[in-house]
Design a protein around this motif. Structure first.
Motif, PDB file in Angstrom:
ATOM      1  N   LYS A  52       2.871 -57.211   2.755  1.00 24.70           N
ATOM      2  CA  LYS A  52       3.097 -55.990   3.524  1.00 24.70           C
ATOM      3  C   LYS A  52       2.208 -54.838   3.062  1.00 24.70           C
ATOM      4  O   LYS A  52       1.940 -53.910   3.823  1.00 24.70           O
ATOM      5  N   ASP A  53       1.770 -54.911   1.821  1.00 28.21           N
ATOM      6  CA  ASP A  53       0.997 -53.800   1.253  1.00 28.21           C
ATOM      7  C   ASP A  53      -0.476 -54.138   1.033  1.00 28.21           C
ATOM      8  O   ASP A  53      -1.240 -53.274   0.592  1.00 28.21           O
ATOM      9  N   LEU A  54      -0.852 -55.381   1.324  1.00 31.27           N
ATOM     10  CA  LEU A  54      -2.213 -55.825   1.037  1.00 31.27           C
ATOM     11  C   LEU A  54      -3.248 -54.987   1.781  1.00 31.27           C
ATOM     12  O   LEU A  54      -4.272 -54.595   1.202  1.00 31.27           O
ATOM     13  N   LEU A  55      -3.004 -54.700   3.043  1.00 25.28           N
ATOM     14  CA  LEU A  55      -3.949 -53.904   3.833  1.00 25.28           C
ATOM     15  C   LEU A  55      -4.126 -52.516   3.217  1.00 25.28           C
ATOM     16  O   LEU A  55      -5.245 -51.982   3.158  1.00 25.28           O
ATOM     17  N   GLY A  56      -3.031 -51.949   2.743  1.00 27.40           N
ATOM     18  CA  GLY A  56      -3.107 -50.633   2.093  1.00 27.40           C
ATOM     19  C   GLY A  56      -3.972 -50.678   0.846  1.00 27.40           C
ATOM     20  O   GLY A  56      -4.766 -49.760   0.594  1.00 27.40           O
ATOM     21  N   TYR A  57      -3.823 -51.765   0.059  1.00 28.14           N
ATOM     22  CA  TYR A  57      -4.651 -51.915  -1.138  1.00 28.14           C
ATOM     23  C   TYR A  57      -6.134 -51.977  -0.768  1.00 28.14           C
ATOM     24  O   TYR A  57      -6.988 -51.349  -1.410  1.00 28.14           O
ATOM     25  N   ILE A  58      -6.438 -52.748   0.277  1.00 28.96           N
ATOM     26  CA  ILE A  58      -7.833 -52.929   0.700  1.00 28.96           C
ATOM     27  C   ILE A  58      -8.421 -51.604   1.188  1.00 28.96           C
ATOM     28  O   ILE A  58      -9.539 -51.222   0.805  1.00 28.96           O
ATOM     29  N   LEU A  59      -7.670 -50.906   2.035  1.00 29.24           N
ATOM     30  CA  LEU A  59      -8.162 -49.628   2.578  1.00 29.24           C
ATOM     31  C   LEU A  59      -8.355 -48.600   1.467  1.00 29.24           C
ATOM     32  O   LEU A  59      -9.352 -47.859   1.448  1.00 29.24           O
TER      33      LEU A  59
END
Length: 700
Positions: A244-251
């Motif tokens: 759920k948070d992977l995209l946030g980490y990448i961005l």
């Protein structure tokens, strides 16, 4: 049974003793620079890093641009020519704001970062890894106070090594809180941000951190596969938890790394073209694993007798490990290997996964060492494959610094496994304490670098130097340095003198010093060479600079450098490398004396159509007094091509030379002659210059 008061008192006493011990180690480590003007590093790399850090203070005050140092003017992105040191700049600016000068502030930054690293290393081992006090101290002392670390502090940017415990602490917290989304995210963003912080500060340390992590992941996967652990199931479970948070980490990673990429990637591409042969001379041999320099208190005499310096390799290979740390590491390899073979078939072995991680770290350390070892004097090494396969590796010139980096995981694994296989529960308390005290004592002694940290310059001399520099003129935008006495100091000293003056007075300089040079700048390196000022003029002309001044470090004077970038050459205004005054004024106006070989650059698009005009005065009678048998000769070359011979008369002459089929508007004009006279030698006056032509004008 002890009371709660006795237990609390015991805890307080132990903590005070730990604080005192680590404080003593810090003091002893920095003993030669505390309470005096001595500075860490030297007037080369140390001064460069100090000035780059001052740049960040100026950036935060709005006096300089983000990615542009005040050297190599007007080249952009020069901050990426070396470690960016932005993290230093943040801490440094605090010291500057409270009144410390630039030199003391930088010294305090290095000491502060080292102390933070020591605290976090101990706290990480004691609290996060739950080791006992003794083994926590072993890991901390092995890492923070090594002889090699004290020596390599000469390259002050490497002090960011002490930032690694902070980064690892946050990453382990992320893994331990993988089930707790709030805490997991906190430490995930902290870990990502701190690694970016490391990149913006010390590229070498960031690169080695990334390289070790990559090798570890590969080794870990291989060991899992060999031991029939379902790899994809483990990966799936991990990403299910953070999905759920992977995209946030990448961005987040992309956003914080964009400025770094914009500045660094073009420079890395340029630096990545470095030939492997230029890198191979910085690869260590097997003997260098114990090469802790001849300045090591315990092993210095042995290192001297080995005469390792006779190999002719760079001093960068002197980054060996403490003998005590190597022995501990070797013993732990044997111990964990024994445990693995004893329990590997036991499906109920609860520590199986943990031991796989430990073994993966050990294999990664060993493989990292193997990758950089030089197998022959011609540079044969497995590092060649890293150089070819991983983008940006060409920027890592001093590969042996990876040995210094490896002291971090090696110290941790030695402490972790030492605590695992040799702890108080397996031996009587009294004997255990005696053995651990002896181990710590030996580790400390073998870590002693004779003179404290590497420190070869001091703030008193730098302040005296800067206060002695005459203030530049108000309209000075950029300058370059000369030495009219040609004392021939080391070239980097001249270049850094200019950078220091530019930083101090908030102006720009054409000079500079770094791990890289701008394209076409390298000809400006030799300040005392005969062609230096003409090479500087070419740089000025190519970059169309204005308000350029010359600072003569020998005479401590500033003078304006005249720029001729559109019309013609007027020697009456003075220009290098001509002498700026003649012996006398002639009826036709002012002139400047040339040497036997004179060259200049003219940018003028009309010359091709109108032809070239040269106005010179010659002293035939004086040439003949100097050289009675001379057959006078004067030749004109344009862009390296012979054009014609110009007659030498006794007096003023104006010559018009037609030019056709010339491409572009820039001309490199050379006048070569065999005539000259020395006024003193022919009895004219006391002038000792060798004078050839009285040059009045070159243009259209």
């Amino acid at each position: 049974m002890t009371s709660w008061k006795e237990r609390i008192t015991g805890i307080i006493i132990r903590r005070l003793l730990i604080i005192l011990l680590l404080s003593f180690c810090e003091y002893f480590f920095f003993r030669n620079v505390i309470g005096n003007a001595i500075l860490i590093g030297d007037r080369g790399d140390g001064r460069l890093c100090n000035l780059i850090t001052e740049h960040w203070y100026n950036v935060f005050r709005g006096k300089e641009e983000f990615g542009k140092l005040c050297m190599f003017y007007p080249t952009s992105s020069t901050i990426a020519y070396s470690d960016m040191l932005m993290g230093y700049g943040l801490i440094y600016s605090i010291f500057r704001l409270i009144g410390c000068n630039m030199f003391l502030s930088y010294k305090l930054v290095l000491i502060f970062i080292h102390i933070i690293g020591t605290i976090f290393m101990y706290y990480f081992l004691y609290k996060s890894m739950q080791l006992d006090i003794w083994w926590s101290l072993v890991g901390t002392i092995a890492f923070s106070f090594s002889s090699t670390y004290a020596y390599k502090m000469g390259h002050t940017q490497l002090t960011m090594l002490s930032f690694l415990p902070v980064l690892l602490f946050c990453f382990i917290k992320f893994l331990k809180n993988i089930e707790n989304r709030k805490k997991r995210n906190l430490f995930a963003y902290l870990s990502l941000g701190l690694y970016a912080f490391l990149m913006y500060t010390a590229w070498y340390i960031a690169y080695f951190t990334g390289l070790f992590s990559l090798i570890f992941l590969i080794v870990y996967m291989i060991i899992l596969y060999i031991n029939k652990v379902p790899i994809f199931d483990k990966i799936k479970k991990f990403f299910d938890k953070i999905g759920k948070d992977l995209l946030g980490y990448i961005l987040f990673t992309i956003v914080i790394c964009v400025p770094f990429a914009m500045i660094y990637i073009p420079i890395l591409k340029m630096n990545g073209n470095r030939e492997y042969g230029a890198i191979s001379v910085f690869l260590p041999e097997i003997i260098d694993l114990i090469n802790v320099t001849s300045e090591n208190w315990m092993l210095g005499t042995v290192i001297k007798k080995l005469q390792l310096d006779r190999r002719g390799y760079s001093s960068e290979v002197s980054e060996g490990f403490s003998i005590i740390l190597l022995l501990l590491f070797g013993l732990m390899i044997i111990a964990i290997r024994w445990e693995w073979y004893k329990f590997k078939e036991d499906k109920n072995w609860k520590d199986r996964e943990l031991v796989i991680i430990y073994r993966s770290v050990i294999w990664t350390i060993c493989l990292s060492i193997l990758l950089m070892i030089r197998f022959s004097s011609n540079g044969v090494s497995l590092w060649y494959f890293i150089y070819k396969m991983i983008p940006g590796t060409g920027s890592i010139r001093a590969v042996a610094r990876y040995l210094l980096w490896l002291s971090f995981p090696m110290s941790i694994i030695a402490a972790l496994l030492g605590n695992r296989y040799f702890y108080r529960g397996k031996i009587k308390k009294e004997w255990y304490q005696i053995i651990m005290m002896v181990l710590l004592f030996l580790l400390f002694c073998f870590n002693i670098y004779d003179n404290g940290v590497y420190a070869k310059w001091n703030s008193d001399e730098e302040e005296t130097f800067l206060l002695g520099v005459k203030e530049p003129p108000d309209d000075c935008e950029v300058f370059y340095i000369i030495d009219s006495k040609k004392e021939n100091k080391a070239e980097y000293l001249y270049q850094l003198d200019a950078f220091e003056i530019a930083t101090y007075y908030s102006i720009n300089t054409i000079n500079g010093y770094s791990g890289l040079f701008p394209p076409g700048w390298d000809r400006i390196w030799q300040v005392c060479s005969d062609s230096y000022e003409m090479d500087v003029y070419k740089w000025i002309s190519e970059n169309q600079l204005s308000n350029v001044y010359i600072y003569d470090i020998a005479e401590n004077i500033w003078k304006k450098a005249n720029i001729y970038d559109s019309t013609c050459f007027y020697p009456e205004e003075g220009i290098f490398p001509l002498e700026t005054e003649g012996l006398e004024d002639w009826n036709k106006g002012k002139f400047a004396w040339t040497s036997k070989e004179f060259s200049t650059i003219i940018r003028n698009e009309e010359i091709a159509s109108t032809g070239l005009v040269i106005k010179i005065g010659t002293e035939l009678s004086r040439y003949q007094l100097q050289q009675p048998d001379i057959v006078p000769k004067l030749e004109l070359y344009i862009d390296g091509e012979y054009i014609q011979e110009i007659p030498i008369i006794d007096g003023y002459g104006e010559y018009r030379i037609p030019l056709f089929d010339h491409v572009g508007d820039t001309y490199h004009i050379e006048l070569k002659t065999n005539v000259y006279f020395c006024p003193k030698e022919i009895g004219l006056n006391e002038d000792v210059r060798n004078l050839s032509l009285a040059l009045y004008y070159i243009g259209n």
